[in-house]
Scaffold this active site. Structure first.
Site, mmCIF file in Angstrom:
data_model
loop_
_atom_site.group_PDB
_atom_site.id
_atom_site.type_symbol
_atom_site.label_atom_id
_atom_site.label_comp_id
_atom_site.label_asym_id
_atom_site.label_seq_id
_atom_site.Cartn_x
_atom_site.Cartn_y
_atom_site.Cartn_z
ATOM 1 N N LYS A 1 -80.210 -9.232 -1.871
ATOM 2 C CA LYS A 1 -80.169 -10.259 -1.306
ATOM 3 C C LYS A 1 -79.287 -10.344 0.256
ATOM 4 O O LYS A 1 -79.361 -11.263 1.615
ATOM 5 C CB LYS A 1 -78.609 -11.133 -2.894
ATOM 6 C CG LYS A 1 -78.892 -10.777 -4.057
ATOM 7 C CD LYS A 1 -77.935 -11.156 -4.786
ATOM 8 C CE LYS A 1 -76.939 -10.123 -4.799
ATOM 9 N NZ LYS A 1 -76.898 -8.302 -5.078
ATOM 10 N N ARG B 1 -70.841 -1.997 -12.050
ATOM 11 C CA ARG B 1 -70.762 -3.031 -11.057
ATOM 12 C C ARG B 1 -72.098 -3.566 -11.813
ATOM 13 O O ARG B 1 -71.854 -5.052 -12.237
ATOM 14 C CB ARG B 1 -71.023 -2.696 -9.428
ATOM 15 C CG ARG B 1 -70.036 -2.693 -8.598
ATOM 16 C CD ARG B 1 -70.771 -1.823 -7.499
ATOM 17 N NE ARG B 1 -71.547 -2.844 -6.762
ATOM 18 C CZ ARG B 1 -72.005 -2.857 -5.525
ATOM 19 N NH1 ARG B 1 -71.682 -1.563 -5.430
ATOM 20 N NH2 ARG B 1 -72.654 -4.042 -4.617
HETATM 21 P P1 AP5 Z 1 -79.044 -5.324 0.074
HETATM 22 O O1 AP5 Z 1 -80.067 -5.918 0.070
HETATM 23 O O2 AP5 Z 1 -78.067 -4.988 1.001
HETATM 24 O O3 AP5 Z 1 -78.782 -5.658 -1.288
HETATM 25 P P2 AP5 Z 1 -77.870 -7.024 -2.894
HETATM 26 O O4 AP5 Z 1 -78.821 -7.560 -3.644
HETATM 27 O O5 AP5 Z 1 -77.772 -7.698 -1.744
HETATM 28 O O6 AP5 Z 1 -77.385 -5.749 -2.932
HETATM 29 P P3 AP5 Z 1 -75.240 -6.120 -2.774
HETATM 30 O O7 AP5 Z 1 -75.072 -4.446 -3.307
HETATM 31 O O8 AP5 Z 1 -74.537 -5.923 -1.733
HETATM 32 O O9 AP5 Z 1 -74.778 -6.988 -3.714
HETATM 33 P P4 AP5 Z 1 -74.120 -7.072 -4.716
HETATM 34 O O10 AP5 Z 1 -73.701 -8.157 -4.593
HETATM 35 O O11 AP5 Z 1 -73.175 -5.660 -5.735
HETATM 36 O O12 AP5 Z 1 -72.675 -7.041 -3.482
HETATM 37 P P5 AP5 Z 1 -71.833 -7.788 -2.858
HETATM 38 O O13 AP5 Z 1 -71.730 -7.672 -1.450
HETATM 39 O O14 AP5 Z 1 -72.571 -9.288 -3.412
HETATM 40 O O15 AP5 Z 1 -79.988 -3.730 -0.102
HETATM 41 C C1 AP5 Z 1 -79.452 -2.371 -0.831
HETATM 42 C C2 AP5 Z 1 -80.609 -1.650 -0.187
HETATM 43 O O16 AP5 Z 1 -81.700 -1.578 -0.373
HETATM 44 C C3 AP5 Z 1 -80.080 -1.450 1.494
HETATM 45 O O17 AP5 Z 1 -80.594 -0.253 1.732
HETATM 46 C C4 AP5 Z 1 -81.986 -2.234 1.565
HETATM 47 O O18 AP5 Z 1 -82.372 -2.054 3.063
HETATM 48 C C5 AP5 Z 1 -82.514 -1.397 0.459
HETATM 49 N N1 AP5 Z 1 -83.617 -2.531 0.265
HETATM 50 C C6 AP5 Z 1 -83.768 -4.224 0.106
HETATM 51 N N2 AP5 Z 1 -84.946 -3.986 -0.757
HETATM 52 C C7 AP5 Z 1 -85.173 -3.381 -0.332
HETATM 53 C C8 AP5 Z 1 -86.583 -3.192 -0.439
HETATM 54 N N3 AP5 Z 1 -87.866 -3.835 -1.190
HETATM 55 N N4 AP5 Z 1 -87.746 -2.303 -0.726
HETATM 56 C C9 AP5 Z 1 -86.495 -1.738 -0.248
HETATM 57 N N5 AP5 Z 1 -85.098 -1.473 -0.200
HETATM 58 C C10 AP5 Z 1 -85.028 -2.405 0.128
HETATM 59 O O19 AP5 Z 1 -70.491 -7.715 -3.247
HETATM 60 C C11 AP5 Z 1 -69.034 -6.923 -3.754
HETATM 61 C C12 AP5 Z 1 -68.348 -6.899 -4.591
HETATM 62 O O20 AP5 Z 1 -67.289 -7.968 -3.720
HETATM 63 C C13 AP5 Z 1 -68.446 -7.641 -5.409
HETATM 64 O O21 AP5 Z 1 -68.837 -5.923 -6.616
HETATM 65 C C14 AP5 Z 1 -66.988 -7.863 -6.346
HETATM 66 O O22 AP5 Z 1 -66.111 -7.238 -6.679
HETATM 67 C C15 AP5 Z 1 -66.857 -8.623 -5.000
HETATM 68 N N6 AP5 Z 1 -67.498 -10.331 -4.996
HETATM 69 C C16 AP5 Z 1 -68.675 -10.462 -4.334
HETATM 70 N N7 AP5 Z 1 -69.041 -12.139 -4.972
HETATM 71 C C17 AP5 Z 1 -67.628 -11.974 -5.719
HETATM 72 C C18 AP5 Z 1 -68.028 -13.165 -7.082
HETATM 73 N N8 AP5 Z 1 -69.225 -14.695 -6.191
HETATM 74 N N9 AP5 Z 1 -66.864 -13.890 -7.753
HETATM 75 C C19 AP5 Z 1 -66.094 -12.418 -8.006
HETATM 76 N N10 AP5 Z 1 -66.451 -11.270 -7.529
HETATM 77 C C20 AP5 Z 1 -67.359 -11.397 -5.918
#
Ligand code: AP5
Length: 246
Positions: free
Chosen positions: A43, A198
């Site tokens: 994402k 998670r």
């Molecule tokens: P990346 O693009 O960073 O993946 P992502 O889907 O953004 O993963 P996140 O871990 O950021 O998502 P998340 O939803 O758990 O965390 P968030 O920060 O939103 O890619 C990951 C890795 O893979 C990178 O190294 C990238 O280079 C690599 N990669 C990507 N695509 C690739 C490909 N095609 N091929 C190879 N490599 C690839 O949330 C964190 C925390 O915040 C949550 O756990 C929760 O506690 C809280 N939070 C956030 N939003 C809310 C909400 N709406 N409600 C309640 N709590 C919330």
């Protein structure tokens, strides 16, 4: 055929020197893209370039929380305990923060949501604000073992937020951002044991949103297991078609 039409229109715009943003005079409504998928689906990787392509801001609730944690705000203190336990921050806290952000004038033409909504209650609270928007929910599908590899290998720049991966998109110099020379770090919640939690939380609380947006007929499913470039083009295809249709 629809896929081809979308690309032909997009290609035409690019040849004419237009981005989606400059071609949006043909589109009456603001566009809201909801990027969905489990942790590590990509994402954050796609939200930023997609925002640049569409000329609208990308809003990551995770990034907003991390900024608050870094700035030691009371919101950040509340969020930190949930995030580091792999749990969701309570809906009321998220909704206040998110609505304050999308009420900013730079969101008038639309925005990209990354990590929001994450519960059906959040989606229902968002719905009234989407009434006059063109909504596309893009669900990125990646098998679990690949998610674990992506998350445990992720690095991010402390300064500009650019994402890297130890194996798939390593920086030129170890520990340093290619763009701004900032220091790269690993998120506290990217440890394997927290990731397990998670993923459980995702299955229980967030996955039901696939059905939620499916029923509204705005869902686009994408196989996001391929390279970042090819996944990005698949995502663009899904956005191009409704934009081209106006
Ligand atoms: P990346 O693009 O960073 O993946 P992502 O889907 O953004 O993963 P996140 O871990 O950021 O998502 P998340 O939803 O758990 O965390 P968030 O920060 O939103 O890619 C990951 C890795 O893979 C990178 O190294 C990238 O280079 C690599 N990669 C990507 N695509 C690739 C490909 N095609 N091929 C190879 N490599 C690839 O949330 C964190 C925390 O915040 C949550 O756990 C929760 O506690 C809280 N939070 C956030 N939003 C809310 C909400 N709406 N409600 C309640 N709590 C919330």
């Amino acid at each position: 055929m629809r896929f081809l039409l979308g690309w032909v229109c997009m290609l035409g715009m690019m040849i004419a020197g237009e981005t989606f943003a400059s071609s949006r005079s043909v589109v009456e409504k603001p566009i809201v893209v909801i990027l969905m998928g489990p942790p590590g689906a990509g994402k954050g990787t796609h939200a930023k370039p997609l925002g640049e392509q569409l000329g609208i801001p990308h809003i990551s609730t995770g990034d907003l929380f991390r900024e608050n944690i870094q700035n030691q705000t009371s919101l950040g203190q509340t969020a930190k305990s949930y995030i580091n336990a792999g749990r969701l921050v309570p809906d009321a806290v998220v909704l206040d923060m998110l609505f304050a952000r999308i009420d900013q004038p730079d969101c008038n033409q639309g925005y990209i949501l990354d990590g929001f909504p994450r519960t059906v209650a959040q989606a229902e609270a968002l719905d009234p604000r989407l009434k006059n928007s063109r909504v596309i929910a893009v669900n990125l599908n990646v098998p679990d073992p690949l998610l674990v590899e992506r998350i445990t290998g992720r690095l991010a720049c402390k300064e500009c937020g650019k994402l890297y991966h130890k194996k798939y998109s390593a920086p030129a110099s170890q520990g340093q951002c290619d763009l701004c020379q900032g220091t790269l770090f690993q998120r506290d919640d990217d440890k394997e044991e927290i990731l397990k939690k998670r993923l459980e939380v995702y299955r229980a609380q967030t996955e039901p949103l696939i059905e939620y947006y499916g029923k509204k007929d705005v869902l686009r499913e994408i196989n996001a297991a391929d390279s970042p470039d090819s996944v990005f083009h698949l995502v663009l295809d899904q956005i191009a078609e409704p934009v081209a249709r106006g």
